[in-house]
Design an enzyme around this catalytic site. Structure first.
Site, PDB file in Angstrom:
ATOM      1  N   GLU A  91      -4.873   2.575   0.603  1.00 24.34           N
ATOM      2  CA  GLU A  91      -5.722   2.967   1.723  1.00 24.34           C
ATOM      3  C   GLU A  91      -4.856   3.273   2.950  1.00 24.34           C
ATOM      4  OE1 GLU A  91      -9.014   0.706   4.625  1.00 24.34           O
ATOM      5  OE2 GLU A  91      -7.994  -0.353   2.999  1.00 24.34           O
ATOM      6  N   TRP A  92      -5.216   4.315   3.682  1.00 23.22           N
ATOM      7  CA  TRP A  92      -4.541   4.635   4.938  1.00 23.22           C
ATOM      8  C   TRP A  92      -5.124   3.758   6.048  1.00 23.22           C
ATOM      9  CZ3 TRP A  92      -0.367   7.415   6.288  1.00 23.22           C
ATOM     10  CH2 TRP A  92      -0.177   7.678   7.657  1.00 23.22           C
ATOM     11  N   ASP A 129       7.166 -12.487   3.599  1.00 23.20           N
ATOM     12  CA  ASP A 129       8.109 -11.601   4.301  1.00 23.20           C
ATOM     13  C   ASP A 129       7.471 -11.138   5.605  1.00 23.20           C
ATOM     14  OD1 ASP A 129      10.279 -10.006   4.897  1.00 23.20           O
ATOM     15  OD2 ASP A 129       9.871  -8.481   3.376  1.00 23.20           O
TER      16      ASP A 129
END
Length: 293
Positions: free
Chosen positions: A98-99, A201
């Site tokens: 998804e953008w 991270d």
């Protein structure tokens, strides 16, 4: 890495199925990632995010990322990009997500982020580690499970990276002795806590703010570990604001020696950066080691 005609064709087909429409795809290269080719794909009025990499160089890199995103999304606490497709074609691996259209990081955003991360860290299990290994950036990381955080951190995080860096002549025998001194003090530094589900991270390049002012986690290296791992990473390269920490502490109080814990936890990502990018990261490592001499 070029986007081959075969990959473009597969993506065209997958997007047509996902959006129930047939339209041409247009690739626009974007930066921001050190090891992946990244693209914005326009599909009519829709946009998606696409990563490409080599299968032989980083086996199952995107499968591991997909699994991490799915594990985080399953908790229903912090948002992650929806996974549209993950596949391999010849020696290429492809991840389509998804953008996320960026929004403004307001004070409310940071408070929400701190609260939600605290809630995520309440998700626990019986052992430190994970049922499968994955990557930290481009470095394969072992998630072999242990009953204690001290054993997991020493055996699966510190020792492997110390060995890699020493073999590459980036650490001296004196450095190894200093690390051994730190390892002997781990039980004093880390009081017993249940394992927390970690992003793994969490530096300032691995989250976004969407247009609804909500945090969105990207590029995870998930496992169950000590929550100080995530919190330590937020300080390593800056970018996190004070309301984030205040909200986190309100919902999951920090131990009095949390700064000491964070310093030790940051030895692992600093060792990775030393291994990948060279001696510029050694002074930070040495400064932490001196604090435990």
């Amino acid at each position: 890495m070029q986007v081959s005609a075969a990959i473009q064709s597969i993506i065209q087909q997958k997007l047509s199925e996902h959006f129930s429409a047939v339209r041409p795809v247009q690739f626009s290269g974007i930066g921001g990632e050190s090891i992946n080719e990244t693209y914005r794909i326009s599909f009519g009025a829709e946009n998606v995010f696409c990563k490409l990499n080599s299968v032989s160089e980083f086996p199952q890199l995107f499968q591991k990322e997909k699994a991490g995103l799915e594990l985080l999304a399953k908790q229903g606490i912090l948002k992650t990009p929806a996974i549209i497709e993950c596949f391999e074609q010849a020696n290429s691996q492809v991840l389509v997500l998804e953008w996320i259209q960026p929004g403004e990081k307001t004070e409310g955003f940071w408070k929400k982020f701190g609260e939600q991360l605290a809630t995520l860290h309440r998700i626990s299990t019986d052992s430190f580690g994970l049922h499968e290994d994955n990557y930290m950036g481009s470095i394969p990381q072992s998630n072999r499970q242990h009953k204690t955080w001290v054993d997991f951190f020493a055996e699966e995080r510190l020792k492997p990276m110390i060995g890699r860096c020493f073999h590459k002549k980036l650490l001296s025998k004196t450095h190894r002795q200093q690390f051994e001194s730190v390892e002997k003090k781990l039980t004093e530094i880390f009081a017993e806590e249940k394992p927390s589900l970690l992003h793994g991270d969490l530096w300032n390049g691995n989250f976004m703010c969407n247009q609804n002012n909500e945090p969105v986690l990207i590029d995870p290296s998930v496992y169950f570990g000590h929550r100080s791992v995530d919190l330590a990473m937020t300080t390593l390269f800056g970018g996190f604001r004070q309301p984030f920490y205040e909200a986190y502490h309100h919902h999951f109080p920090l131990p009095k020696n949390h700064e000491q814990q964070w310093a030790v936890c940051n030895l692992y990502p600093l060792l990775i950066h030393l291994y990948l990018f060279g001696g510029g990261y050694l002074p930070q490592i040495e400064n932490i080691l001196r604090g435990f001499a």
